[in-house]
Design a protein around this motif. Structure first.
Motif, PDB file in Angstrom:
ATOM      1  N   HIS A  37      13.934 -37.716  43.438  1.00  0.00           N
ATOM      2  CA  HIS A  37      14.544 -38.918  44.002  1.00  0.00           C
ATOM      3  C   HIS A  37      14.537 -38.989  45.535  1.00  0.00           C
ATOM      4  N   PHE A  38      14.354 -37.869  46.196  1.00  0.00           N
ATOM      5  CA  PHE A  38      14.441 -37.842  47.656  1.00  0.00           C
ATOM      6  C   PHE A  38      13.274 -37.061  48.273  1.00  0.00           C
ATOM      7  N   SER A  39      12.115 -37.154  47.677  1.00  0.00           N
ATOM      8  CA  SER A  39      10.957 -36.383  48.154  1.00  0.00           C
ATOM      9  C   SER A  39      10.496 -36.801  49.550  1.00  0.00           C
ATOM     10  N   SER A  40      10.779 -38.018  49.941  1.00  0.00           N
ATOM     11  CA  SER A  40      10.330 -38.496  51.252  1.00  0.00           C
ATOM     12  C   SER A  40      11.309 -38.151  52.374  1.00  0.00           C
ATOM     13  N   VAL A  41      12.426 -37.509  52.034  1.00  0.00           N
ATOM     14  CA  VAL A  41      13.453 -37.168  53.019  1.00  0.00           C
ATOM     15  C   VAL A  41      13.571 -35.649  53.076  1.00  0.00           C
ATOM     16  N   SER A  42      13.669 -35.115  54.271  1.00  0.00           N
ATOM     17  CA  SER A  42      13.777 -33.658  54.388  1.00  0.00           C
ATOM     18  C   SER A  42      15.213 -33.194  54.188  1.00  0.00           C
ATOM     19  N   VAL A  43      15.342 -31.984  53.697  1.00  0.00           N
ATOM     20  CA  VAL A  43      16.648 -31.356  53.497  1.00  0.00           C
ATOM     21  C   VAL A  43      17.106 -30.782  54.832  1.00  0.00           C
ATOM     22  N   ALA A  44      18.292 -31.188  55.265  1.00  0.00           N
ATOM     23  CA  ALA A  44      18.833 -30.705  56.534  1.00  0.00           C
ATOM     24  C   ALA A  44      19.684 -29.459  56.343  1.00  0.00           C
ATOM     25  N   GLN A  45      20.391 -29.376  55.202  1.00  0.00           N
ATOM     26  CA  GLN A  45      21.311 -28.265  54.996  1.00  0.00           C
ATOM     27  C   GLN A  45      21.641 -28.123  53.520  1.00  0.00           C
ATOM     28  N   VAL A  46      21.771 -26.891  53.062  1.00  0.00           N
ATOM     29  CA  VAL A  46      22.194 -26.586  51.699  1.00  0.00           C
ATOM     30  C   VAL A  46      23.347 -25.593  51.792  1.00  0.00           C
ATOM     31  N   ASN A  47      24.470 -25.930  51.181  1.00  0.00           N
ATOM     32  CA  ASN A  47      25.625 -25.037  51.152  1.00  0.00           C
ATOM     33  C   ASN A  47      25.992 -24.745  49.714  1.00  0.00           C
ATOM     34  N   ASN A  66      18.541 -38.009  56.436  1.00  0.00           N
ATOM     35  CA  ASN A  66      18.906 -39.415  56.624  1.00  0.00           C
ATOM     36  C   ASN A  66      20.408 -39.661  56.485  1.00  0.00           C
ATOM     37  N   GLY A  67      21.212 -38.597  56.363  1.00  0.00           N
ATOM     38  CA  GLY A  67      22.662 -38.746  56.284  1.00  0.00           C
ATOM     39  C   GLY A  67      23.212 -38.839  54.873  1.00  0.00           C
ATOM     40  N   VAL A  68      22.371 -38.698  53.874  1.00  0.00           N
ATOM     41  CA  VAL A  68      22.830 -38.725  52.491  1.00  0.00           C
ATOM     42  C   VAL A  68      23.258 -37.321  52.088  1.00  0.00           C
ATOM     43  N   LYS A  69      24.413 -37.237  51.404  1.00  0.00           N
ATOM     44  CA  LYS A  69      24.943 -35.957  50.933  1.00  0.00           C
ATOM     45  C   LYS A  69      24.955 -35.968  49.413  1.00  0.00           C
ATOM     46  N   LEU A  70      24.418 -34.907  48.811  1.00  0.00           N
ATOM     47  CA  LEU A  70      24.349 -34.761  47.360  1.00  0.00           C
ATOM     48  C   LEU A  70      25.215 -33.585  46.946  1.00  0.00           C
ATOM     49  N   ASP A  71      26.066 -33.780  45.961  1.00  0.00           N
ATOM     50  CA  ASP A  71      26.888 -32.698  45.423  1.00  0.00           C
ATOM     51  C   ASP A  71      26.461 -32.426  43.985  1.00  0.00           C
ATOM     52  N   PHE A  72      26.272 -31.134  43.676  1.00  0.00           N
ATOM     53  CA  PHE A  72      25.860 -30.707  42.347  1.00  0.00           C
ATOM     54  C   PHE A  72      26.895 -29.741  41.781  1.00  0.00           C
ATOM     55  N   ASP A  73      27.033 -29.733  40.446  1.00  0.00           N
ATOM     56  CA  ASP A  73      27.923 -28.761  39.821  1.00  0.00           C
ATOM     57  C   ASP A  73      27.200 -27.417  39.702  1.00  0.00           C
ATOM     58  N   GLU A  74      27.857 -26.442  39.113  1.00  0.00           N
ATOM     59  CA  GLU A  74      27.289 -25.093  39.031  1.00  0.00           C
ATOM     60  C   GLU A  74      26.012 -25.021  38.212  1.00  0.00           C
ATOM     61  N   ASN A  75      25.769 -26.014  37.347  1.00  0.00           N
ATOM     62  CA  ASN A  75      24.550 -26.058  36.539  1.00  0.00           C
ATOM     63  C   ASN A  75      23.435 -26.869  37.184  1.00  0.00           C
ATOM     64  N   GLU A  84      26.550 -41.081  54.429  1.00  0.00           N
ATOM     65  CA  GLU A  84      27.525 -40.989  55.510  1.00  0.00           C
ATOM     66  C   GLU A  84      27.258 -41.962  56.650  1.00  0.00           C
ATOM     67  N   ASN A  85      26.070 -42.536  56.700  1.00  0.00           N
ATOM     68  CA  ASN A  85      25.762 -43.480  57.778  1.00  0.00           C
ATOM     69  C   ASN A  85      25.292 -44.838  57.261  1.00  0.00           C
ATOM     70  N   GLY A  86      25.612 -45.139  56.006  1.00  0.00           N
ATOM     71  CA  GLY A  86      25.255 -46.442  55.454  1.00  0.00           C
ATOM     72  C   GLY A  86      23.842 -46.554  54.928  1.00  0.00           C
ATOM     73  N   GLU A  87      23.117 -45.451  54.891  1.00  0.00           N
ATOM     74  CA  GLU A  87      21.753 -45.434  54.345  1.00  0.00           C
ATOM     75  C   GLU A  87      21.818 -45.799  52.861  1.00  0.00           C
ATOM     76  N   ALA A  88      20.951 -46.680  52.427  1.00  0.00           N
ATOM     77  CA  ALA A  88      20.936 -47.098  51.021  1.00  0.00           C
ATOM     78  C   ALA A  88      20.495 -45.940  50.132  1.00  0.00           C
ATOM     79  N   ILE A  89      21.160 -45.821  49.009  1.00  0.00           N
ATOM     80  CA  ILE A  89      20.807 -44.820  48.004  1.00  0.00           C
ATOM     81  C   ILE A  89      19.861 -45.486  47.017  1.00  0.00           C
ATOM     82  N   PRO A  90      18.752 -44.837  46.671  1.00  0.00           N
ATOM     83  CA  PRO A  90      17.815 -45.477  45.741  1.00  0.00           C
ATOM     84  C   PRO A  90      18.444 -45.703  44.368  1.00  0.00           C
ATOM     85  N   THR A  91      18.168 -46.847  43.780  1.00  0.00           N
ATOM     86  CA  THR A  91      18.750 -47.156  42.472  1.00  0.00           C
ATOM     87  C   THR A  91      18.193 -46.263  41.375  1.00  0.00           C
ATOM     88  N   SER A  92      17.104 -45.565  41.645  1.00  0.00           N
ATOM     89  CA  SER A  92      16.544 -44.650  40.651  1.00  0.00           C
ATOM     90  C   SER A  92      17.493 -43.506  40.332  1.00  0.00           C
TER      91      SER A  92
END
Length: 143
Positions: A37-47, A66-75, A84-92
């Motif tokens: 879903h985000f192949s065209s955007v680089s990863v800035a940070q992984v925590n 691009n200011g988008v933050k993704l949260d994943f569970d343990e799986n 965080e900056n109003g960037e549109a999230i893809p509907t995919s």
């Protein structure tokens, strides 16, 4: 008091040490999600959040350039997306039932946030409207 300040500083500094810019420490499911879903955007940070933070629903946090933050569970399942900056999230990234509802009823607004909880999902739109759905993607109400 000095011990508290020094401890807080050390804690903040150590968080920065463990932040990474690649997705190798993510579960395969999360890596595939980011690539799909985000192949065209680089990863800035992984925590990776600690196990002792039991109040956290998310185990992994990925920040994109691009200011988008993704949260994943343990799986590695996505639980929240926030622009965080109003960037549109893809509907995919949205369940198809929710994407269809938004296209038919809010075509003029972009999605800037999505959160999935056990019994509901919530969408935040660029016009400030929040739309709630049940776990299956059925519309519930506007906020």
């Amino acid at each position: 008091m000095k011990k508290v300040v020094v401890s807080a500083f050390c804690a903040l500094f150590s968080i920065g040490l463990f932040a990474q810019t690649n997705t190798n420490n993510l579960p395969r499911t999360a890596q595939d999600y980011v690539n799909q879903h985000f192949s065209s955007v680089s990863v800035a940070q992984v925590n990776e959040n600690s196990n002792w933070q039991i109040w956290e629903d998310d185990k992994y946090e990925v920040r994109l350039s691009n200011g988008v933050k993704l949260d994943f569970d343990e799986n590695g399942n996505i639980v929240e997306i926030d622009s965080e900056n109003g960037e549109a999230i893809p509907t995919s990234v949205l369940p198809s039932k929710i994407a269809s509802y938004l296209s038919a009823n809010h075509a003029d607004a972009q999605v800037v946030g999505w959160e999935k909880q056990k019994k509901e999902q919530e969408i935040e739109l660029s016009n400030g409207v929040e739309v709630e759905f049940d776990a299956q993607g059925n519309f519930r109400k506007l906020d």
